[in-house]
Structure formats: structure tokens, C-alpha cells
Design a protein around this motif. Structure first.
Motif: not given
Length: 447
Positions: A49-58
Motif C-alpha cells: 500500500h505504501a509503495a503504491a502511494e509514493a515513488p520508491a526513494r531510499t
């Protein structure tokens, strides 16, 4: 140096994305690391769910870096603020600390997310043709060796990079400073008490014989598409002469505590006096050779290049530098002011510091308000440690000023004028006595 034997808001914006709230505090991490366990929040994947809401960024930094203590330069680059180091006149009670920077205040420069390491399973691998007994060490084996504690200032090679002109003298010549990289001001520096084992003792335990070069490699994986495969490991090649010195350490403690994650847990290299870009964190491998080892990865970029350098000059000994303990454009009150700061050098102890004040009397026109005046050193200077200094500025009147400090070390090196600093394309080693702007305003003029 001591030797002994031992048995063993904006703050939220700078925290790691996707980190469970119950695991995000530094206290939680230290509790896990003290028990020798892996850190859960470094391993737990983000939810779908979190991955779908925002682009992946470390986020490359683990600890909290609140804006009242740090200036955020870029991902992985958190600069120590000088104001809270010294006395902040408008913050009520003075906020300051002594010769050591607390672990959670030390500047941070990570080029990748710190690797997830469990010191119970972590190994330090030693290899190379200069070893009779190539082997690996576990953490407890290093703790069982004679330990050494040193006081050392660590100073990023690119500290003060923002003060370099973006173009070299005489024109572009297709060279310019990359403004998108970390634009450090004065605060990519700090001092701590480091405890660990001598590198030469570890090499001796592996049967080192007549080494020429030693290569240290960290366990972090850095994404950089200019290198083959798109990634590289952070590494540093140093001559055996430097590695075998008594104060070259493999450090596992910082100010009496286990190394924080952002500062290299469980083990980092300390090369006394050298630029801190050479201090490999999250150390995992050491290669010991009877022959020269060619630098690889980012070490190939840590060189002085430019119109004044017909051949690249590798970065090693840190320059002599100093800084006034105020944030830029700070507002002071009229009257008698005491200016405080710190000075340090990679070549040895500080011998002298002078301070000057200039006043702005018309646009672009500065006049001397206080000629260069020798500052009082507040402690006995020690090699590779900064020294605190202070100088009185009596009867300061309202106006705009710039304050400069100029340090000299015991080898005779003196900070140059800003216009005399030799330009290099990578923005390394700037040490001019760059002015700090301050404003003196009476209480009656405060809005």
C-alpha cells in the motif's frame, strides 16, 4: 592516545521513509545493537500500500536529523550547524558543548543506505599476497585484542566546497564545479573519542609481511551509473606506511558507545589527519599487498584536478581550517561581544588563530573594524584535534559585518585569503578564511 585491554516538521522529513514508527528512534537502534542484534527497521520491507502511494526513494540516513541541529544538503548529507555548537545569543540559555561532538550531532555523509549488519554474523575478511595467514575476524575477536582510544577531528575532504568559485580562474576551459553535489559550508567536520584496535595489530594477526599497499572496502553498495554494472563499493587504498602507524585504527566505539549506524557500525577506519572521505565505514574487507594497488570506485574521484594540476593529486592530509561558532547571518546585540570558534589541521596541532572584523559601509565596500587580532586558545593544542578559541570584540555598534578567522598549524601552514585558494574541479580542500556575515542590531530595532 590511551591503550588498554577490554573484554568486549523537518526532523520527520529527514527520517527514513517506510520506517515503522516504533522502530525509528535512535534509542531503539542502540538497544538492538548493544545486544548484537540486527536492526529490524532496516530489514522490514515497505507495504504494498505504501509503495503504491509514493515513488520508491531510499533515505540514506538512519538517525533523526532535526533542522535545529543540521542543515540538509542532499540525500545522505547532513551538515552540523555551527550555531548550536557555540553560544546562540537569541535562544535564551547558551547552548554549547566541549571538545567532542555528541554522536547524534556529528555530521553525516552517506552515499547509500547503511547496510543491514548483525555483528554476531558480520565478518572482517583479510586477504592479499602480503599475508601468510589470510583469515576473517569476528567482532568478539577484535574486542579481545588490545584496544586504543584516540581523540580525533574528522573533516570531510569537500568541507567548505560551497565557497569555491563555480568557474576556474581564467575562464571555463570546459571545467566548472558541479553545483548539484553536496554544497558543504563549514559544518562537515566534528571531533570524537574513537576506540578500536590498531590496524597493524590486525594485519599482524594475519601474518602480514612487507606490505606496500592496503585496500579497505566497505559493505555499502553505491548506485553510480558511471561505474561498470551501475554500482560500486566504497574503498580506500593507503600506503602501508600510513596503515601501520600506531594511530591508524579500526574503530568500533565513538565517544564511549558502539558506533552509530550512520557512522559505520560495526567497524570503521580512522586514518588520523587524512580527509574523512578516506575513513571507510561499515568495513568488511582488507586487502594487503606487496605491490601497488590501483584505486577503484569513488577514490578515483577524490583527487585534485584542474588548471593548476597537470596531474591528479590524490586526497590525503587534511588542510588547516577554522570556523566561527555562529550560523550565517546571525543577529547579535550591540556592546561587548566575544567571538568563539574552532580550528583544526590534518598536519598536526594548531599553533595560532587570528580573527578580523570588517564593516559594510556602502554596497560592496568593506572597511576594517577590527584588524587581525590573536585569539586565545582555550585548551592545549593537540595533533589532529581541533582547538577552541575566543577573542573579544569590544563596543560593537549596529551594522552589517563579516568576521574571519585565520589559523596556523605547527608545521607552518596558514589559511590563505579566499582569492589565493587554488581552485580544483572537485571542490576539495577549500580552506580560505572565508567571511561569516553577522548583523548587529539593538533590541529597539527588532521587529
Amino acid at each position: 592516545m590511551r591503550t588498554r585491554r577490554e573484554d568486549h516538521d523537518e526532523a520527520d522529513a529527514h527520517r527514513s521513509e517506510g520506517m515503522p514508527s516504533e522502530e525509528c528512534s535512535r534509542r531503539s537502534f542502540l538497544a538492538y545493537s548493544a545486544a548484537g542484534a540486527a536492526v529490524p527497521f532496516l530489514a522490514e520491507p515497505a507495504t504494498a500500500h505504501a509503495a503504491a502511494e509514493a515513488p520508491a526513494r531510499t533515505n540514506f540516513v538512519v538517525q533523526a536529523t532535526p533542522s535545529w541541529n543540521f542543515v540538509h544538503r542532499e540525500n545522505g548529507s547532513e551538515e552540523m550547524k555551527w550555531g548550536p555548537v557555540g553560544r546562540a545569543p537569541l535562544s535564551g540559555e547558551p547552548v554549547e558543548f566541549g571538545e567532542f561532538v555528541p554522536n547524534d550531532r556529528m555530521y553525516i555523509h552517506n552515499r547509500a543506505r547503511p547496510p543491514q549488519l548483525d555483528r554476531r554474523t558480520w565478518r572482517l575478511k583479510l586477504s592479499g599476497d602480503a599475508l601468510r595467514r589470510p583469515r576473517s575476524f569476528i567482532y568478539d575477536e577484535l574486542l579481545a585484542m588490545p584496544s586504543v582510544t584516540v581523540k580525533r577531528t574528522i573533516d570531510c575532504g569537500a568541507n567548505c566546497a560551497a565557497f569555491f568559485p563555480k568557474l576556474p580562474p581564467g575562464g571555463t576551459d570546459n571545467r566548472w564545479l558541479p553545483v548539484g553535489y553536496t554544497q558543504w559550508h563549514f559544518g562537515a567536520v566534528g571531533a570524537a573519542e574513537w576506540t578500536g584496535v590498531r590496524a597493524k595489530d590486525v594485519l599482524a594477526a594475519a601474518g602480514a609481511e612487507s606490505p606496500m599497499d592496503v585496500k579497505f572496502t566497505g559493505l555499502d553498495v553505491i548506485v553510480n551509473h558511471s561505474f561498470p554494472g551501475g554500482t560500486t563499493r566504497y574503498s580506500q587504498v593507503a600506503s602501508a606506511d600510513k596503515v601501520l602507524k600506531d594511530d591508524t585504527l579500526l574503530a568500533y566505539r565513538m565517544n564511549g558507545a558502539d558506533l552509530p549506524v550512520d557512522h559505520g557500525y560495526p567497524l570503521r577506519l580512522i586514518l588520523s589527519g587524512w580527509a574523512a572521505v578516506t575513513y571507510i565505514k561499515w568495513l568488511g574487507e582488507i586487502e594487503v599487498s606487496k605491490h601497488r594497488i590501483a584505486p577503484t570506485g569513488l577514490q578515483t574521484r577524490h583527487v585534485l584536478v584542474g588548471p593548476a594540476y597537470p596531474n591528479p593529486v590524490p586526497l590525503s592530509v587534511g588542510p588547516v581550517r577554522s570556523a566561527i561558532e555562529h550560523d550565517p547571518e546571525i543577529t547579535l546585540h550591540p556592546g561587548n561581544i566575544t567571538l568563539r570558534g574552532r580550528a583544526w589541521s590534518g598536519a598536526g596541532a594548531i599553533e595560532r588563530v587570528d580573527v578580523s572584523v570588517e564593516k559594510l559601509v556602502a554596497p560592496g565596500r568593506w572597511v576594517t573594524e577590527m584588524p587581525w587580532r590573536q585569539a586565545k586558545l582555550l585548551s592545549a593544542p593537540e595533533p589532529y584535534m581541533w582547538v577552541r578559541f575566543e577573542v573579544p570584540w569590544p563596543g560593537a555598534k549596529p551594522g552589517q559585518y563579516r568576521v574571519m578567522s585565520r589559523a596556523k598549524d605547527k608545521t607552518g601552514r596558514v589559511q590563505p585569503r579566499p582569492e589565493d585558494v587554488v581552485w580544483n574541479q572537485h571542490g576539495l580542500g577549500y580552506n580560505g578564511h572565508y567571511p561569516l556575515d553577522v548583523i548587529v542590531v539593538p533590541d529597539s530595532d527588532m521587529p
